[in-house]
Design a protein around this motif. Structure first.
Motif, PDB file in Angstrom:
ATOM      1  N   ALA A 302       0.851  -1.230   0.219  1.00  0.00           N
ATOM      2  CA  ALA A 302      -0.041  -0.107   0.157  1.00  0.00           C
ATOM      3  C   ALA A 302       0.870   1.173  -0.075  1.00  0.00           C
ATOM      4  O   ALA A 302       0.590   2.083  -0.633  1.00  0.00           O
ATOM      5  N   LEU A 303       2.208   1.276   0.614  1.00  0.00           N
ATOM      6  CA  LEU A 303       2.827   2.311   0.763  1.00  0.00           C
ATOM      7  C   LEU A 303       3.802   2.355  -0.539  1.00  0.00           C
ATOM      8  O   LEU A 303       4.400   3.452  -0.651  1.00  0.00           O
ATOM      9  N   GLY A 304       3.862   1.292  -1.305  1.00  0.00           N
ATOM     10  CA  GLY A 304       4.702   1.397  -2.442  1.00  0.00           C
ATOM     11  C   GLY A 304       6.332   1.217  -2.258  1.00  0.00           C
ATOM     12  O   GLY A 304       6.962   1.796  -2.969  1.00  0.00           O
ATOM     13  N   THR A 305       6.576   0.629  -1.086  1.00  0.00           N
ATOM     14  CA  THR A 305       8.098   0.594  -0.624  1.00  0.00           C
ATOM     15  C   THR A 305       8.242  -0.772  -0.287  1.00  0.00           C
ATOM     16  O   THR A 305       8.815  -1.447   0.830  1.00  0.00           O
ATOM     17  N   ALA A 314      11.963   7.008  -2.693  1.00  0.00           N
ATOM     18  CA  ALA A 314      10.792   7.994  -2.154  1.00  0.00           C
ATOM     19  C   ALA A 314      11.791   9.217  -1.407  1.00  0.00           C
ATOM     20  O   ALA A 314      11.055  10.151  -1.383  1.00  0.00           O
ATOM     21  N   CYS A 315      12.940   8.751  -0.624  1.00  0.00           N
ATOM     22  CA  CYS A 315      13.749   9.759   0.144  1.00  0.00           C
ATOM     23  C   CYS A 315      14.134  10.645  -0.816  1.00  0.00           C
ATOM     24  O   CYS A 315      14.223  11.937  -0.696  1.00  0.00           O
ATOM     25  N   VAL A 320       8.912  11.346   1.736  1.00  0.00           N
ATOM     26  CA  VAL A 320       8.914  10.552   2.944  1.00  0.00           C
ATOM     27  C   VAL A 320       7.781  10.975   3.932  1.00  0.00           C
ATOM     28  O   VAL A 320       7.329  10.194   4.535  1.00  0.00           O
ATOM     29  N   GLY A 321       7.568  12.185   4.069  1.00  0.00           N
ATOM     30  CA  GLY A 321       6.563  12.896   4.784  1.00  0.00           C
ATOM     31  C   GLY A 321       4.997  12.062   4.768  1.00  0.00           C
ATOM     32  O   GLY A 321       4.421  11.737   5.580  1.00  0.00           O
ATOM     33  N   ILE A 324       5.265   8.616   6.133  1.00  0.00           N
ATOM     34  CA  ILE A 324       5.270   8.549   7.551  1.00  0.00           C
ATOM     35  C   ILE A 324       3.851   8.581   7.990  1.00  0.00           C
ATOM     36  O   ILE A 324       3.327   7.900   8.846  1.00  0.00           O
ATOM     37  N   ARG A 325       3.219   9.739   7.520  1.00  0.00           N
ATOM     38  CA  ARG A 325       1.743   9.896   7.637  1.00  0.00           C
ATOM     39  C   ARG A 325       0.684   8.604   7.323  1.00  0.00           C
ATOM     40  O   ARG A 325      -0.025   8.191   8.308  1.00  0.00           O
ATOM     41  N   VAL A 326       1.346   8.031   6.172  1.00  0.00           N
ATOM     42  CA  VAL A 326       0.211   6.767   6.075  1.00  0.00           C
ATOM     43  C   VAL A 326       0.415   5.484   7.029  1.00  0.00           C
ATOM     44  O   VAL A 326      -0.211   4.810   7.437  1.00  0.00           O
TER      45      VAL A 326
END
Length: 365
Positions: A302-305, A314-315, A320-321, A324-326
């Motif tokens: 879901a985060l794609g990571t 992503a960094c 990244v923000g 972190i929130r998700v």
């Protein structure tokens, strides 16, 4: 080195102080004979011909370019020596001593030695799979503590074939151990490495190299499979033993350490053993870990990571923000679900234990 003339190759070999062995159109130089002279002549400023190696605290003059495995014992306190600490840095035994250094053996009785051993067994599995089933895409997945998940793509009937594949793979790995193959290490350009790993189907490794900051990377092999070197590895396959390959519902599991094939009933098997002693216990531990890993995999998807390379991207992209929130939203939702489950059984629960690795949210919970 390729050569159009074997005589020219032998002349070069003599210049390097080594011996050449004809292999098709390639000449392989005997490292033990020619490496030292090659290293001494590979730059304009001369090197010292001898250096001081403090092996286990005792100073010892050795020729420059001496391989580490020639300076250390094969075993220490009954444990195989799998790497070396060179000035406190873990180093493969294939490395050579080029300057004064403190050298200590690293064996499997230490956590660093265990890590070297486990990474080496994983590379051995990939080598065995490529030699026996080149059409399959085999990848080492996440750790289970006592072993690692192994994904397999390309089977016609995965459920039916996995058991036979696990048995044959174990046999092929043992054959490679008996062959006592040497570890090969080479420096590759980033473009060449991405192309090679991409052909092997290792997309996550390719993604990682797309964010690699150096112009080159180091690849390692026990013969035909080249993988990204992320830590020192055992310098010969003959030192690798004590492993098992088990079949599970969605893939294979590489178990570190020997396990007993005698079946035991699930009721007598320890729940979640750190080092399963039987096949049944190992399977039980895998199923327990799979429940956690399935949810973990859904989060990452879901985060794609799903890989370190994607996280690095992503960094770099400044995303990244959002991640972190998700991730915090998922964590809060999961904590609420656990709290509801506890509240529903409050009349019979007396003690609640919280366990998890570092940064898994124990304090937040």
């Amino acid at each position: 080195m390729s050569s159009g003339s074997s005589d020219d190759g032998r002349l070069v070999a003599r210049e390097l102080g080594g011996a050449a062995v004809q292999q098709g159109r390639e000449l392989r130089f005997d490292a033990a004979l020619g490496l030292r002279h090659a290293l001494l002549r590979d730059r304009s400023l001369p090197r010292r011909t001898t250096v001081t190696a403090r092996v286990r605290g005792l100073p010892r003059p050795v020729p420059t370019g001496t391989p580490l495995h020639q300076l250390l014992p094969r075993e220490l306190d009954g444990e195989p020596v799998v790497a070396a600490l060179v000035d406190a840095r873990p180093t493969s035994l294939t490395a050579c001593v080029m300057s004064d250094a403190a050298i200590e053996p690293l064996h499997t009785g230490t956590w660093e030695g265990v890590r070297v051993y486990r990474h080496s067994v994983a590379l051995l599995l990939l080598e065995a799979a490529r030699r026996r089933w080149p059409e399959l895409v085999v990848c080492i997945e996440s750790s289970l503590g006592f072993g690692q998940r192994v994904s397999v793509e390309g089977l016609r009937a995965p459920q039916e074939e996995l058991v036979a594949l696990a048995t044959a793979l174990s046999e092929e790995m043992l054959a490679l151990v008996d062959a006592d193959l040497p570890l090969l290490e080479q420096e590759w350009t980033m473009e060449e490495a991405r192309e090679l790993l991409g052909r092997a189907g290792w997309t996550e490794a390719v993604e990682l190299l797309r964010t690699w900051r150096q112009a080159t990377c180091r690849l390692v092999s026990y013969g035909s499979v080249w993988a990204l070197r992320l830590s020192p590895l055992v310098h010969r396959t003959g030192l690798l033993s004590g492993f098992a390959v088990l079949a599970e519902t969605d893939g294979l599991v590489l178990v570190h350490g020997e396990i007993d094939s005698d079946p035991v009933s699930p009721s007598t098997a320890a729940e979640g053993p750190a080092a399963p002693a039987t096949v049944t216990q190992a399977s039980l531990a895998v199923r327990q870990a799979a429940q956690v890993m399935r949810e973990h995999d859904r989060w990452l998807a879901a985060l794609g990571t799903q890989s370190v390379g994607r996280l690095n991207r992503a960094c770099i992209d400044g995303d990244v923000g959002r991640l972190i929130r998700v991730a915090e939203g998922y964590q809060e939702k999961r904590i609420s679900q656990i709290a509801d489950a506890i509240a529903a059984q409050a009349d019979r629960l007396k003690v609640i234990c919280i366990a998890g690795p570092s940064s898994s949210g124990k304090t937040t919970f």
